[in-house]
Design an enzyme around this catalytic site. Structure first.
Site, PDB file in Angstrom:
ATOM      1  N   HIS A   1      -1.960   0.135  -2.954  1.00  0.00           N
ATOM      2  CA  HIS A   1      -0.827   0.748  -3.587  1.00  0.00           C
ATOM      3  C   HIS A   1      -0.147  -0.778  -3.954  1.00  0.00           C
ATOM      4  O   HIS A   1      -0.221  -1.703  -3.438  1.00  0.00           O
ATOM      5  CB  HIS A   1      -0.059   1.293  -2.451  1.00  0.00           C
ATOM      6  CG  HIS A   1       1.187   2.039  -3.137  1.00  0.00           C
ATOM      7  ND1 HIS A   1       2.300   1.580  -3.332  1.00  0.00           N
ATOM      8  CD2 HIS A   1       1.369   3.320  -3.292  1.00  0.00           C
ATOM      9  CE1 HIS A   1       3.213   2.312  -3.858  1.00  0.00           C
ATOM     10  NE2 HIS A   1       2.396   3.594  -3.686  1.00  0.00           N
TER      11      HIS A   1
ATOM     12  N   ASP B   1      -5.164   7.594 -10.236  1.00  0.00           N
ATOM     13  CA  ASP B   1      -3.905   8.458 -10.383  1.00  0.00           C
ATOM     14  C   ASP B   1      -2.883   7.895 -11.527  1.00  0.00           C
ATOM     15  O   ASP B   1      -2.365   8.626 -11.936  1.00  0.00           O
ATOM     16  CB  ASP B   1      -3.335   8.483  -8.818  1.00  0.00           C
ATOM     17  CG  ASP B   1      -2.709   7.439  -8.360  1.00  0.00           C
ATOM     18  OD1 ASP B   1      -3.124   6.282  -8.903  1.00  0.00           O
ATOM     19  OD2 ASP B   1      -2.004   7.330  -7.204  1.00  0.00           O
ATOM     20  N   HIS B   2      -2.787   6.510 -11.450  1.00  0.00           N
ATOM     21  CA  HIS B   2      -1.943   5.985 -12.442  1.00  0.00           C
ATOM     22  C   HIS B   2      -2.096   4.783 -12.422  1.00  0.00           C
ATOM     23  O   HIS B   2      -2.928   4.043 -11.766  1.00  0.00           O
ATOM     24  CB  HIS B   2      -0.642   6.300 -12.053  1.00  0.00           C
ATOM     25  CG  HIS B   2      -0.056   5.822 -10.770  1.00  0.00           C
ATOM     26  ND1 HIS B   2       0.193   4.574 -10.281  1.00  0.00           N
ATOM     27  CD2 HIS B   2       0.162   6.559  -9.444  1.00  0.00           C
ATOM     28  CE1 HIS B   2       0.435   4.391  -9.245  1.00  0.00           C
ATOM     29  NE2 HIS B   2       0.391   5.669  -8.611  1.00  0.00           N
TER      30      HIS B   2
ATOM     31  N   GLU C   1      -5.801   5.323  -5.716  1.00  0.00           N
ATOM     32  CA  GLU C   1      -4.434   4.659  -5.893  1.00  0.00           C
ATOM     33  C   GLU C   1      -4.473   3.531  -6.977  1.00  0.00           C
ATOM     34  O   GLU C   1      -5.069   2.570  -6.654  1.00  0.00           O
ATOM     35  CB  GLU C   1      -3.962   4.193  -4.718  1.00  0.00           C
ATOM     36  CG  GLU C   1      -2.652   3.363  -4.689  1.00  0.00           C
ATOM     37  CD  GLU C   1      -1.484   4.302  -5.111  1.00  0.00           C
ATOM     38  OE1 GLU C   1      -0.620   3.914  -5.990  1.00  0.00           O
ATOM     39  OE2 GLU C   1      -1.406   5.446  -4.845  1.00  0.00           O
TER      40      GLU C   1
ATOM     41  N   THR D   1       1.946   9.442  -7.914  1.00  0.00           N
ATOM     42  CA  THR D   1       0.917  10.035  -7.281  1.00  0.00           C
ATOM     43  C   THR D   1       0.737  11.474  -6.961  1.00  0.00           C
ATOM     44  O   THR D   1      -0.169  12.072  -7.290  1.00  0.00           O
ATOM     45  CB  THR D   1       0.671   9.105  -5.990  1.00  0.00           C
ATOM     46  OG1 THR D   1       0.552   7.802  -6.039  1.00  0.00           O
ATOM     47  CG2 THR D   1      -0.618   9.626  -5.192  1.00  0.00           C
TER      48      THR D   1
END
Length: 618
Positions: free
Chosen positions: A402, A462-463, A245, A287
């Site tokens: 997150h 993921d990003h 994450e 995600t």
């Protein structure tokens, strides 16, 4: 406010009063979003839209005219506030398409509130003042009666015609602009929102017969090698893919005042295959989009999340490919599977099983579900059981790091210097330090259970986690301290990819450009699984030295990454921005218009292919 000001306020025509209010709100939105900030131009780009509505009120409202003015004010305020907040998270201008995401907002409300600078609330100040004033019945009645007095119809008609002409003048010449931020500034935010509501931006669908792997490879500018390196080097091994994450590449090797932030990821990068020039390719689904891209090697849809837009289609995918070769498949995520419509996504992609919060329980919760430690501990035990029945493919989606990265103190594994405390950057680094700690426990567990040496282990971010547009001045200074230079857009979407593969014992850092769509073909080659009749838009990073990556959503339409730079268009290719990768001051090879057009064609090919797939089986 002195009494004489109250009296004067209630003798200002609503048309003038609300025009002044909306000018101020426009200035706030422009200050946050556009580099140049507010200027006199917003009087001819933003206000004509409001004046059109005000003229309609003056023409048709026989009663409750003030109510209509207040309603328009509330509507425009809501639009500006949504645009500001969305920009702070995604760096783009929100449109009505984002309404598909509304049901996700409550789940990430802590992320949304963390982006809220106190001065944004000034956009609501007039609403509070008006409410206080209007509850004073006598003055409210007086202003309502005063507001009902009609304006000169000739003046209203003339202003309506001029405003309509200005709106059309702002919209029509700027329709072809590629860059949505440039388009919104040139059109005006309200005009842009109206334009997107009625415009049809869909590209023509390319017939299925024309969408071949050869056609895709031609647009990418690559050729498949006759004898690929490392083909089947890990044949028959398990595949474990871990999606980290918000993990950005700058964390690899990072030390803060001598403290190693991600020692476990650093060791993986040092001892195995590390792709340092690797980039996210997610869209509106964040995600869940990363899961889609990695498992299909297609690009995200033009609008909306793949988990919403593409789940009606029977998607060719990595899980299905591996199942056809005797693999068990499962995905693990400690949130509920309904979040981002994952139940439909996993069915369309073809995972045999998914394990969500209903299976993991609610112990040791961090943000939306059990911590990464719980994810890894329970998953490792399940993988040990799966391995007894033959090879498996499992994907793990981590979540403890997150946004907004404010992990509970019980998870702190590092003491940060004072200059990092209380900052977005500091919270991010601490959360990723914990994520790395939990990852280390997982790897140790896999080794103890005899799974590690029998598995291809793939891990990537993921990003992005630290959007430039979300950082304040002090936080940008911290990023400059980390990088030794200014933090750039290309740094922001640079994520790591690390692969540990039995049969590939030589550690290596590969600097070839890559993206999430490249993971599937790279892994397929290592496992010795053919993609001969399997359309894919990625490429095997172990056997290609050049790449072309179309980007969507976090960057304006038409953006792409080449081997040397990130290109962001302006109104078209000709006024685009060339941004060299890795902080270089000048690109060795500038992006060409041919590369720009080929990147757009690749997106069109992917969109066309997925939209013509058969429906998923009930």
């Amino acid at each position: 406010m002195p009494a004489w000001s109250f009296k004067r306020l209630f003798h200002i025509r609503p048309f003038i009063f609300f025009s002044l209010i909306l000018v101020i709100k426009s200035m706030l939105a422009y200050f946050v979003i556009f580099d140049g900030g507010p200027s006199w131009k917003l009087l001819v780009t933003e206000m004509p839209f409001c004046w059109l509505l005000f003229c309609l009120i003056e023409w048709f409202a026989k009663k409750r005219k003030l109510v209509y003015y207040v309603s328009v004010n509330l509507l425009v305020t809501a639009i500006f506030f949504a645009v500001i907040m969305y920009y702070k998270y995604f760096g783009i201008i929100v449109t009505y398409h984002a309404l598909e995401q509304v049901n996700q907002v409550t789940a990430v409300k802590s992320s949304v509130f963390s982006l809220l600078d106190p001065y944004y609330l000034f956009i609501f100040l007039d609403i509070i003042v008006l409410f206080v004033l209007l509850i004073r019945r006598k003055r409210a009645v007086n202003w309502k009666q005063f507001s009902q007095l009609p304006l000169n119809r000739a003046i209203v008609s003339a202003l309506f015609i001029v405003s309509l002409a200005l709106c059309l003048f702002n919209i029509l010449p700027n329709r072809a602009s590629m860059n949505e931020i440039v388009k919104a500034e040139d059109m005006g935010i309200l005009n842009y929102e109206l334009y997107t509501l009625f415009s049809d931006s869909k590209q023509p669908t390319i017939p299925m017969s024309e969408i071949t792997q050869a056609a895709i490879d031609k647009e990418k500018g690559i050729q498949e090698p006759a004898s690929p390196k490392y083909a089947g080097a890990s044949k028959g091994k398990n595949l474990i893919i871990v999606q980290m994450e918000a993990f950005q590449n700058f964390l690899i090797g990072l030390k803060v005042d001598g403290q190693e932030i991600t020692p476990n990821m650093n060791k993986l990068a040092k001892d195995h295959i590390y792709f340092s020039n690797f980039y996210q390719q997610v869209g509106q689904g964040n995600t869940s989009d990363a899961e889609f891209v990695v498992n299909t090697s297609f690009y995200t849809p033009p609008t909306g999340a793949a988990s919403v837009v593409y789940t009606d289609y029977d998607l060719p995918s990595l899980p299905k490919l591996l199942q056809a070769n005797g693999y068990q498949t499962a995905t693990f995520h400690t949130n509920f599977v309904e979040f981002w419509n994952r139940s439909a996504l996993y069915k369309a992609i073809g995972f045999e099983k998914y394990y969500d919060q209903n299976w993991f329980g609610q112990d040791d919760t961090v943000f939306f579900g059990p911590s990464d430690e719980v994810l890894y501990e329970k998953t490792a035990a399940q993988l040990a059981e799966m391995q007894k029945s033959g090879p498996f493919y499992s994907q793990l989606i981590t979540m403890s790091s997150h946004h907004p990265f404010t992990i509970p103190e019980r998870k702190y594994k590092i003491k940060l210097p004072k200059r990092y405390e209380g900052t977005f950057v500091g919270d991010y680094i601490r959360a990723q330090n914990y994520a790395d700690y939990a990852l280390g426990l997982f790897i140790d567990d896999l080794k103890k259970r005899g799974i590690w040496d029998n598995s291809v282990f793939v891990i990537y971010g993921d990003h992005l986690g630290l959007p430039i547009y979300s950082l304040n001045g002090d936080e940008k200074k911290l990023m400059k301290e980390i990088y030794g230079r200014d933090y750039k857009n290309s740094d922001m979407i640079n994520i790591p990819l690390i692969i540990s593969a039995p049969g590939v014992t030589k550690p290596m850092e590969l600097k070839e450009t890559g993206g999430q769509s490249d993971i599937m073909p790279t892994v397929a080659n290592l496992l010795g699984i053919s993609l001969q009749n399997h359309i894919h838009f990625g490429q095997d990073l172990l056997n290609q030295s050049s790449n072309l990556l179309p980007e969507r959503y976090y960057l304006p339409s038409g953006s792409l990454i080449t081997d040397h730079e990130m290109f962001i268009p302006g109104t078209s290719f000709k006024d685009g921005t060339n941004a060299p990768l890795h902080g270089q001051t000048q690109s060795e090879v500038p992006t060409t218009e041919d590369q720009f057009n080929r990147a757009l064609k690749l997106l069109q090919l992917s969109d066309s292919y997925v939209s013509q797939l058969p429906p998923v089986s009930p």
